[in-house]
Design a protein around this motif. Structure first.
Motif, PDB file in Angstrom:
ATOM      1  N   ALA A 112      -3.695  16.396  15.634  1.00 31.64           N
ATOM      2  CA  ALA A 112      -3.898  14.943  15.619  1.00 31.64           C
ATOM      3  C   ALA A 112      -2.643  14.199  16.076  1.00 31.64           C
ATOM      4  N   VAL A 113      -1.488  14.661  15.607  1.00 33.46           N
ATOM      5  CA  VAL A 113      -0.221  14.033  16.003  1.00 33.46           C
ATOM      6  C   VAL A 113       0.010  14.190  17.509  1.00 33.46           C
ATOM      7  N   LEU A 114      -0.236  15.382  18.020  1.00 35.85           N
ATOM      8  CA  LEU A 114      -0.030  15.626  19.446  1.00 35.85           C
ATOM      9  C   LEU A 114      -0.994  14.812  20.312  1.00 35.85           C
ATOM     10  N   LEU A 145       1.153  17.262  26.515  1.00 36.92           N
ATOM     11  CA  LEU A 145       0.759  16.865  25.152  1.00 36.92           C
ATOM     12  C   LEU A 145      -0.724  17.108  24.912  1.00 36.92           C
ATOM     13  N   LEU A 146      -1.548  16.839  25.916  1.00 35.50           N
ATOM     14  CA  LEU A 146      -2.987  17.071  25.780  1.00 35.50           C
ATOM     15  C   LEU A 146      -3.268  18.557  25.598  1.00 35.50           C
ATOM     16  N   HIS A 147      -2.624  19.401  26.410  1.00 37.51           N
ATOM     17  CA  HIS A 147      -2.799  20.848  26.289  1.00 37.51           C
ATOM     18  C   HIS A 147      -2.395  21.325  24.900  1.00 37.51           C
ATOM     19  N   ALA A 148      -1.240  20.886  24.431  1.00 40.72           N
ATOM     20  CA  ALA A 148      -0.756  21.312  23.119  1.00 40.72           C
ATOM     21  C   ALA A 148      -1.688  20.867  22.000  1.00 40.72           C
ATOM     22  N   SER A 149      -2.235  19.659  22.117  1.00 38.70           N
ATOM     23  CA  SER A 149      -3.140  19.171  21.067  1.00 38.70           C
ATOM     24  C   SER A 149      -4.454  19.943  21.056  1.00 38.70           C
ATOM     25  N   LEU A 150      -4.975  20.285  22.236  1.00 41.75           N
ATOM     26  CA  LEU A 150      -6.221  21.047  22.308  1.00 41.75           C
ATOM     27  C   LEU A 150      -6.029  22.472  21.775  1.00 41.75           C
ATOM     28  N   VAL A 151      -4.886  23.079  22.083  1.00 43.33           N
ATOM     29  CA  VAL A 151      -4.583  24.414  21.567  1.00 43.33           C
ATOM     30  C   VAL A 151      -4.505  24.382  20.039  1.00 43.33           C
ATOM     31  N   SER A 152      -3.825  23.389  19.501  1.00 46.23           N
ATOM     32  CA  SER A 152      -3.710  23.276  18.038  1.00 46.23           C
ATOM     33  C   SER A 152      -5.082  23.081  17.400  1.00 46.23           C
ATOM     34  N   PHE A 153      -5.931  22.299  18.057  1.00 44.24           N
ATOM     35  CA  PHE A 153      -7.283  22.088  17.532  1.00 44.24           C
ATOM     36  C   PHE A 153      -8.064  23.398  17.505  1.00 44.24           C
ATOM     37  N   LEU A 154      -7.970  24.185  18.569  1.00 50.77           N
ATOM     38  CA  LEU A 154      -8.655  25.481  18.622  1.00 50.77           C
ATOM     39  C   LEU A 154      -8.175  26.401  17.494  1.00 50.77           C
ATOM     40  N   VAL A 155      -6.858  26.451  17.285  1.00 46.37           N
ATOM     41  CA  VAL A 155      -6.300  27.302  16.238  1.00 46.37           C
ATOM     42  C   VAL A 155      -6.746  26.821  14.864  1.00 46.37           C
ATOM     43  N   ALA A 156      -6.774  25.505  14.653  1.00 49.85           N
ATOM     44  CA  ALA A 156      -7.207  24.960  13.363  1.00 49.85           C
ATOM     45  C   ALA A 156      -8.642  25.366  13.052  1.00 49.85           C
ATOM     46  N   VAL A 157      -9.502  25.337  14.065  1.00 48.42           N
ATOM     47  CA  VAL A 157     -10.907  25.725  13.863  1.00 48.42           C
ATOM     48  C   VAL A 157     -11.025  27.229  13.640  1.00 48.42           C
ATOM     49  N   ALA A 158     -10.386  28.024  14.501  1.00 46.42           N
ATOM     50  CA  ALA A 158     -10.521  29.483  14.436  1.00 46.42           C
ATOM     51  C   ALA A 158      -9.895  30.080  13.185  1.00 46.42           C
ATOM     52  N   SER A 159      -8.907  29.389  12.598  1.00 42.13           N
ATOM     53  CA  SER A 159      -8.255  29.916  11.400  1.00 42.13           C
ATOM     54  C   SER A 159      -8.885  29.403  10.105  1.00 42.13           C
ATOM     55  N   HIS A 160      -9.897  28.559  10.219  1.00 32.35           N
ATOM     56  CA  HIS A 160     -10.569  28.071   9.009  1.00 32.35           C
ATOM     57  C   HIS A 160     -11.243  29.248   8.302  1.00 32.35           C
ATOM     58  N   PRO A 161     -11.201  29.290   6.965  1.00 35.09           N
ATOM     59  CA  PRO A 161     -11.784  30.434   6.238  1.00 35.09           C
ATOM     60  C   PRO A 161     -13.240  30.725   6.577  1.00 35.09           C
ATOM     61  N   SER A 162     -14.001  29.687   6.913  1.00 33.37           N
ATOM     62  CA  SER A 162     -15.419  29.907   7.223  1.00 33.37           C
ATOM     63  C   SER A 162     -15.633  30.535   8.596  1.00 33.37           C
ATOM     64  N   ILE A 163     -14.602  30.530   9.449  1.00 34.24           N
ATOM     65  CA  ILE A 163     -14.692  31.117  10.788  1.00 34.24           C
ATOM     66  C   ILE A 163     -13.802  32.353  10.889  1.00 34.24           C
ATOM     67  N   ASN A 164     -12.513  32.186  10.606  1.00 34.61           N
ATOM     68  CA  ASN A 164     -11.558  33.297  10.520  1.00 34.61           C
ATOM     69  C   ASN A 164     -11.654  34.235  11.725  1.00 34.61           C
ATOM     70  N   LEU A 165     -11.190  33.748  12.877  1.00 30.47           N
ATOM     71  CA  LEU A 165     -11.295  34.512  14.120  1.00 30.47           C
ATOM     72  C   LEU A 165      -9.898  34.746  14.708  1.00 30.47           C
ATOM     73  N   PRO A 166      -9.149  35.723  14.173  1.00 24.82           N
ATOM     74  CA  PRO A 166      -7.812  35.985  14.715  1.00 24.82           C
ATOM     75  C   PRO A 166      -7.837  36.504  16.145  1.00 24.82           C
TER      76      PRO A 166
END
Length: 239
Positions: free
Chosen positions: A15-17, A36-57
């Protein structure tokens, strides 16, 4: 951090990025806007994939040999670089030992970025990170990757597989070093199971207590403990 700690932290970073991207675009600072857009989208992907309900390392693409493919290193460069810098800076500030011997031939600790961070005796290495690469420090060591997000825990089957591998290494009189980023959560979870499987602890709770006496700043969360309970009930092999 708790079970959703990583997702929350990286989500806030996204969100900050993204806010910085909007500000840069509206301010006419065109050259840094795509970064900045690339970095924010990457962070968003990691936030979703690392959520306990998804957990996709597997999102980060870390290979079994501990390396990252070129596409991953390029696509996730903002996140991977941020994590490496964060780990190095936090280690410098903490003053905590890079590794701790918890029982004869068994060590738990932080990401070994240099040979000085490795226990003695040419240890076999169990790497519990999905976000940090295998470095030259461990390039000649027996190696197993159990890719796991920070604050998450390996699946019971992954714990069982890591324990079997580590027991084979111990049967060859090799020391075993289990590490994650800081040696506090993921690595401790696997080490608890290994201590039980080798008969060094009665159960994972006793193993956790044993490790904490030697490495006081460990902090397994409820997910780590739940995975160990599941492993204990269904997958622990006879000693």
């Amino acid at each position: 951090m708790g079970e959703v700690g990583l997702s929350t932290l990286i989500g806030l970073k996204a969100a900050v990025l993204f806010s910085a991207f909007l500000l840069a675009r509206n301010s006419g600072v065109a050259p840094i806007s795509p970064i900045l857009l690339h970095a924010s989208l990457v962070s968003f992907l990691v936030a979703v994939a690392s959520h306990p309900s998804i957990n996709l390392p597997l999102l980060l693409g870390k290979r079994a040999d501990g390396s990252f493919p070129i596409w991953s290193a390029a696509l996730f460069a903002p996140y991977l670089a941020f994590i490496r810098l964060f780990v190095v800076l936090r280690r410098m500030r903490s003053g905590e030992p890079a590794y701790t011997q918890v029982s004869e031939g068994l060590y738990v600790g932080a990401w070994p970025s240099s040979t000085s961070h490795l226990p003695p005796g040419d240890p076999a290495v169990v790497d519990c990170t999905c976000e940090l690469p295998r470095t030259a420090a461990t390039s000649q060591n027996a190696y197993l990757c159990v890719a796991t997000w920070d604050t998450r825990a390996p699946l019971p089957a992954e714990i069982a597989s890591a324990v079997r591998w580590a027991r084979r290494q111990r049967a060859q009189s090799k020391p075993v070093f289990v590490h994650c980023a800081f040696g506090h959560g993921r690595s401790v979870c696997v080490m608890c199971a290994l201590l039980v499987a080798l008969g060094r602890a009665e159960d994972w709770k006793a193993a956790e207590k044993m490790i904490k006496e030697r490495r006081p700043f460990i902090r397994m969360n409820s997910l780590h403990r739940r995975r160990l309970e599941q492993w204990s009930k269904h997958l622990v092999s006879p000693r």
